[in-house]
Design an enzyme around this catalytic site. Sequence first.
Site, PDB file in Angstrom:
ATOM      1  N   SER A 161       3.557   3.632   4.866  1.00 13.99           N
ATOM      2  CA  SER A 161       2.800   2.972   3.809  1.00 13.99           C
ATOM      3  C   SER A 161       2.003   1.825   4.402  1.00 13.99           C
ATOM      4  CB  SER A 161       3.752   2.421   2.739  1.00 13.99           C
ATOM      5  OG  SER A 161       3.091   1.521   1.867  1.00 13.99           O
ATOM      6  N   TYR A 187      10.837  -3.748   2.318  1.00 18.42           N
ATOM      7  CA  TYR A 187      10.079  -2.503   2.238  1.00 18.42           C
ATOM      8  C   TYR A 187       9.132  -2.380   3.432  1.00 18.42           C
ATOM      9  CZ  TYR A 187       6.951   1.144   0.455  1.00 18.42           C
ATOM     10  OH  TYR A 187       6.214   2.289   0.306  1.00 18.42           O
TER      11      TYR A 187
END
Length: 321
Positions: A161, A187
């Site tokens: 990501s 994350y």
Amino acid sequence: MASSEQITSPFDDSTTALEVVDGVDLTGKRALVTGGASGIGIETARALAHAGAQVTLAVRDAAAGDAAAADIARTSGRDDVRVAPLDLADLASVDALTQAWSGPLDILVNNAGVMDTPFGTTAQGWEQQLGVNHLGHFALATGLHAALAAADRARVVAVSSSGHAASPIVFDDLFFERRDYDPGLAYGQSKTANSLFAVEATRRWAGDSITANALMPGGIWTPLQRHWSAEKRAAAEEQSRQAEAAGLFRMKSPEQGAATSVFLATSPLVDGVGGRYFEDCREATVVDQLEGIHGVMPHALDPDDARRLWDVSEQLLAAAR
């Protein structure tokens, strides 16, 4: 030998997964997609099945997996879509899948993930986002190494990501034991780990003709955002609208979001190519700062960090078993 030139393709951010496999024949190939019951996972699996692969959905929710398999079978015309239980937050579940697998594996798509979760730990006591997104998938891929090596030029796809930009690997505090927990940093670290896995897997497994690449699927509304507050979701939607209006960004459908995963899993343009990071079905440019969601930061491709993370991951798995 794969070219060192930056990989491009005729596809772009509007391309769907099914368009990527138009003309691709995966007859006789076997694929495993984690998180294949929803979001970009089901569309990735659907495209691979449509191209002729025998697809296994590795999912935590068996009922959702069965429903997804039936849907994929209906739309692809294949009657061999399988479902395997997999909880990436528990090594026992990962090991059960890898030990039950028999025969070659041509395509492994490490797609499942969690994002911006409140602090939590896996069954092994690891911080949840790194534990699920990286260590669970690391255990899966290394556990399936023999199956990948038994295939002809197997490919591993790691869904990363643009969130990787938030954090490199913080080796001296991987699990937020000595710093305040920050969901975004956790994350980001896990997504950096996904990319570094692809770098080192390609290096370590070159003798087995296995390649691995990472990717940013794009901006997509999926169940991944379920841990966001209503306020954060509303702010993100407004930010997306403004960026789209300015021509800087375009939200994707799940079908479009799955395109780059499918491109890396199937395209002859990346045959023999590994250890790279892609977006919109093309290799991303290395940048010092992302342009919105575009580009890849150097820390996500650093070969020394990739090697160190692999060693640390092996040590963590060995200690936990």
